[in-house]
Design a protein around this motif. Structure first.
Motif, PDB file in Angstrom:
ATOM      1  N   MET A   1     -16.169  -1.406  -7.892  1.00 52.60           N
ATOM      2  CA  MET A   1     -14.991  -0.540  -7.635  1.00 52.60           C
ATOM      3  C   MET A   1     -13.167  -0.863  -8.242  1.00 52.60           C
ATOM      4  O   MET A   1     -13.309  -2.192  -8.418  1.00 52.60           O
ATOM      5  N   MET A   2     -12.974   0.054  -8.956  1.00 45.52           N
ATOM      6  CA  MET A   2     -11.391  -0.514  -9.889  1.00 45.52           C
ATOM      7  C   MET A   2     -10.450  -0.577  -8.858  1.00 45.52           C
ATOM      8  O   MET A   2     -10.168  -0.439  -8.187  1.00 45.52           O
ATOM      9  N   ASN A   3     -10.020  -1.209  -9.196  1.00 42.64           N
ATOM     10  CA  ASN A   3      -8.718  -2.541  -8.829  1.00 42.64           C
ATOM     11  C   ASN A   3      -7.778  -1.139  -9.185  1.00 42.64           C
ATOM     12  O   ASN A   3      -6.856  -1.369 -10.502  1.00 42.64           O
ATOM     13  N   ILE A   4      -6.535  -0.669  -8.305  1.00 36.94           N
ATOM     14  CA  ILE A   4      -5.461  -0.200  -8.208  1.00 36.94           C
ATOM     15  C   ILE A   4      -3.960  -0.145  -7.935  1.00 36.94           C
ATOM     16  O   ILE A   4      -4.052  -0.807  -6.816  1.00 36.94           O
ATOM     17  N   PRO A   5      -3.059  -0.655  -8.624  1.00 35.81           N
ATOM     18  CA  PRO A   5      -1.813  -0.518  -8.372  1.00 35.81           C
ATOM     19  C   PRO A   5      -1.611  -0.417  -7.103  1.00 35.81           C
ATOM     20  O   PRO A   5      -1.642   1.002  -7.286  1.00 35.81           O
ATOM     21  N   GLU A   6      -0.825  -0.214  -6.893  1.00 35.30           N
ATOM     22  CA  GLU A   6      -0.059   0.458  -5.588  1.00 35.30           C
ATOM     23  C   GLU A   6       0.914   0.980  -5.982  1.00 35.30           C
ATOM     24  O   GLU A   6       1.231   2.237  -6.376  1.00 35.30           O
ATOM     25  N   THR A   7       1.593   0.840  -7.241  1.00 36.41           N
ATOM     26  CA  THR A   7       2.435   1.824  -8.322  1.00 36.41           C
ATOM     27  C   THR A   7       1.986   2.565  -9.537  1.00 36.41           C
ATOM     28  O   THR A   7       1.821   1.568  -9.640  1.00 36.41           O
ATOM     29  N   LEU A   8       2.415   3.436  -9.481  1.00 38.67           N
ATOM     30  CA  LEU A   8       1.969   4.069 -10.996  1.00 38.67           C
ATOM     31  C   LEU A   8       2.866   4.425 -11.428  1.00 38.67           C
ATOM     32  O   LEU A   8       3.002   6.055 -10.699  1.00 38.67           O
ATOM     33  N   GLY A  11       2.168   8.705 -15.900  1.00 38.08           N
ATOM     34  CA  GLY A  11       0.719   8.241 -17.703  1.00 38.08           C
ATOM     35  C   GLY A  11      -0.273   7.789 -16.609  1.00 38.08           C
ATOM     36  O   GLY A  11      -1.404   7.443 -16.936  1.00 38.08           O
ATOM     37  N   ALA A  12       0.255   5.981 -16.164  1.00 37.96           N
ATOM     38  CA  ALA A  12      -1.444   5.552 -15.483  1.00 37.96           C
ATOM     39  C   ALA A  12      -1.735   6.371 -14.197  1.00 37.96           C
ATOM     40  O   ALA A  12      -3.543   5.849 -14.378  1.00 37.96           O
ATOM     41  N   PHE A  13      -1.561   6.869 -13.680  1.00 34.82           N
ATOM     42  CA  PHE A  13      -1.267   7.675 -12.462  1.00 34.82           C
ATOM     43  C   PHE A  13      -3.027   8.797 -12.714  1.00 34.82           C
ATOM     44  O   PHE A  13      -4.315   8.543 -12.908  1.00 34.82           O
ATOM     45  N   ALA A  14      -2.492   9.579 -13.950  1.00 38.22           N
ATOM     46  CA  ALA A  14      -3.378  10.147 -14.839  1.00 38.22           C
ATOM     47  C   ALA A  14      -4.690   9.535 -14.688  1.00 38.22           C
ATOM     48  O   ALA A  14      -5.642   9.757 -15.343  1.00 38.22           O
ATOM     49  N   LYS A  15      -4.230   8.135 -16.204  1.00 44.36           N
ATOM     50  CA  LYS A  15      -5.114   7.604 -16.437  1.00 44.36           C
ATOM     51  C   LYS A  15      -6.471   7.099 -15.658  1.00 44.36           C
ATOM     52  O   LYS A  15      -7.137   7.100 -15.223  1.00 44.36           O
ATOM     53  N   LYS A  30       0.443  23.494  -7.698  1.00 40.17           N
ATOM     54  CA  LYS A  30      -0.636  24.467  -6.745  1.00 40.17           C
ATOM     55  C   LYS A  30      -0.250  24.092  -5.374  1.00 40.17           C
ATOM     56  O   LYS A  30      -0.764  24.229  -4.579  1.00 40.17           O
ATOM     57  N   GLY A  31       0.081  22.722  -5.374  1.00 48.19           N
ATOM     58  CA  GLY A  31       0.079  22.282  -3.675  1.00 48.19           C
ATOM     59  C   GLY A  31      -1.148  21.605  -3.244  1.00 48.19           C
ATOM     60  O   GLY A  31      -1.535  21.271  -2.056  1.00 48.19           O
ATOM     61  N   LEU A  32      -1.553  21.181  -4.537  1.00 50.21           N
ATOM     62  CA  LEU A  32      -2.871  20.202  -4.220  1.00 50.21           C
ATOM     63  C   LEU A  32      -2.088  18.660  -4.533  1.00 50.21           C
ATOM     64  O   LEU A  32      -3.934  17.782  -3.505  1.00 50.21           O
ATOM     65  N   LEU A  33      -1.222  17.991  -4.599  1.00 47.87           N
ATOM     66  CA  LEU A  33      -1.058  16.602  -4.738  1.00 47.87           C
ATOM     67  C   LEU A  33       0.465  16.689  -4.525  1.00 47.87           C
ATOM     68  O   LEU A  33       1.416  17.799  -5.013  1.00 47.87           O
ATOM     69  N   LEU A  34       0.638  16.159  -3.439  1.00 48.08           N
ATOM     70  CA  LEU A  34       2.749  15.964  -3.385  1.00 48.08           C
ATOM     71  C   LEU A  34       3.216  15.334  -4.046  1.00 48.08           C
ATOM     72  O   LEU A  34       2.937  14.145  -5.561  1.00 48.08           O
ATOM     73  N   GLU A  35       4.152  15.701  -5.055  1.00 48.78           N
ATOM     74  CA  GLU A  35       5.627  15.203  -6.026  1.00 48.78           C
ATOM     75  C   GLU A  35       5.780  14.057  -5.114  1.00 48.78           C
ATOM     76  O   GLU A  35       7.126  14.393  -4.000  1.00 48.78           O
ATOM     77  N   PRO A  36       6.265  12.244  -5.605  1.00 45.77           N
ATOM     78  CA  PRO A  36       6.734  11.664  -4.994  1.00 45.77           C
ATOM     79  C   PRO A  36       8.387  11.645  -5.266  1.00 45.77           C
ATOM     80  O   PRO A  36       8.708  12.576  -5.912  1.00 45.77           O
ATOM     81  N   ASP A  37       9.214  11.224  -4.363  1.00 43.46           N
ATOM     82  CA  ASP A  37      10.191  11.402  -4.389  1.00 43.46           C
ATOM     83  C   ASP A  37      10.764  10.473  -5.503  1.00 43.46           C
ATOM     84  O   ASP A  37       9.972   9.761  -5.718  1.00 43.46           O
ATOM     85  N   ARG A  38      11.649  10.884  -5.746  1.00 44.31           N
ATOM     86  CA  ARG A  38      12.453  10.034  -7.546  1.00 44.31           C
ATOM     87  C   ARG A  38      13.643   9.279  -7.128  1.00 44.31           C
ATOM     88  O   ARG A  38      14.391   9.950  -6.501  1.00 44.31           O
ATOM     89  N   PRO A  39      13.626   8.057  -7.352  1.00 49.45           N
ATOM     90  CA  PRO A  39      14.656   7.466  -6.693  1.00 49.45           C
ATOM     91  C   PRO A  39      15.907   7.907  -7.835  1.00 49.45           C
ATOM     92  O   PRO A  39      15.462   8.086  -8.351  1.00 49.45           O
ATOM     93  N   ILE A  40      16.474   7.181  -6.890  1.00 58.55           N
ATOM     94  CA  ILE A  40      18.415   7.267  -8.167  1.00 58.55           C
ATOM     95  C   ILE A  40      18.190   6.517  -9.384  1.00 58.55           C
ATOM     96  O   ILE A  40      17.774   5.000  -8.875  1.00 58.55           O
ATOM     97  N   GLY A  41      18.015   7.358 -10.570  1.00 58.69           N
ATOM     98  CA  GLY A  41      18.022   6.281 -11.607  1.00 58.69           C
ATOM     99  C   GLY A  41      16.622   5.849 -11.382  1.00 58.69           C
ATOM    100  O   GLY A  41      16.034   5.263 -13.023  1.00 58.69           O
ATOM    101  N   GLY A  42      15.449   6.126 -10.893  1.00 55.27           N
ATOM    102  CA  GLY A  42      14.339   5.801 -11.632  1.00 55.27           C
ATOM    103  C   GLY A  42      13.209   6.604 -11.745  1.00 55.27           C
ATOM    104  O   GLY A  42      13.693   7.669 -11.989  1.00 55.27           O
ATOM    105  N   ARG A  44       8.982   8.629 -10.353  1.00 56.10           N
ATOM    106  CA  ARG A  44       7.980   8.708  -9.476  1.00 56.10           C
ATOM    107  C   ARG A  44       7.139   7.567  -9.562  1.00 56.10           C
ATOM    108  O   ARG A  44       6.821   7.459 -10.799  1.00 56.10           O
ATOM    109  N   ARG A  45       6.934   7.395  -8.293  1.00 60.10           N
ATOM    110  CA  ARG A  45       5.700   6.013  -8.354  1.00 60.10           C
ATOM    111  C   ARG A  45       4.394   7.152  -7.348  1.00 60.10           C
ATOM    112  O   ARG A  45       4.589   7.486  -6.667  1.00 60.10           O
ATOM    113  N   TYR A  46       3.706   6.677  -7.932  1.00 59.02           N
ATOM    114  CA  TYR A  46       1.806   7.222  -7.437  1.00 59.02           C
ATOM    115  C   TYR A  46       1.067   6.180  -6.924  1.00 59.02           C
ATOM    116  O   TYR A  46       1.342   4.672  -7.656  1.00 59.02           O
TER     117      TYR A  46
END
Length: 153
Positions: A1-8, A11-15, A30-42, A44-46
């Motif tokens: 199984m692929m080792n996925i980093p904790e934060t993506l 683009g990396a998430f999609a790949k 569509k509500g199938l996937l949550l949109e994570p909060d965007r940190p101030i000046g940062g 989103r990470r998945y």
């Protein structure tokens, strides 16, 4: 199984999920996937659970589930709602069987038309082209009309 980093990044998430970025955004709308909060000046990470969720959606789609049905399955994904999941799958199976029957009718009609075309060499009218010019009777599928007209030729 692929080792996925904790934060993506998206683009990396999609790949990692095997889809494109627009698919991720579409699933979020569509509500199938949550949109994570965007940190101030940062940005989103998945994480790996997001990747798993997209792979779940894609697996369900490969089995013929539409996105509304996928949303229902996601609500049942804790595994304790097997009867409800089975009901959704049974409905999908019934649809697949209907489509298979329609494909078998199409195969029969087309094979008869191919046979008629190959045996009518030298004639002015091609049986396939002639059958396509005729319309199926009201209330019948196009393939049933083709089958009926090809049997007459």
């Amino acid at each position: 199984m692929m080792n996925i980093p904790e934060t993506l990044t998206i683009g990396a998430f999609a790949k990692a999920a095997g889809v494109n970025v627009e698919t991720i955004r579409f699933y979020q709308r569509k509500g199938l996937l949550l949109e994570p909060d965007r940190p101030i000046g940062g940005i989103r990470r998945y994480g790996p659970t997001d990747v798993d969720r997209v792979k779940f959606v894609k697996s369900a789609q490969r089995l013929g589930f539409n996105l509304d049905e996928v949303a229902q399955l996601l609500k049942l994904e804790d595994g304790t709602h097997c009867h409800e999941s089975a009901d959704l799958a049974a409905a999908r199976l019934a649809d697949v069987r209907l489509r298979l029957a329609d494909l078998q009718r199409m195969e029969l009609a087309l094979s008869q038309l191919v046979k008629a075309c190959r045996s009518s060499q030298g004639k002015v009218t091609c049986p396939l082209i002639a059958s396509l010019h005729r319309h199926a009777p009201a209330g019948k599928t196009h393939t049933e009309g083709l089958k009926r007209t090809s049997l007459r030729n």
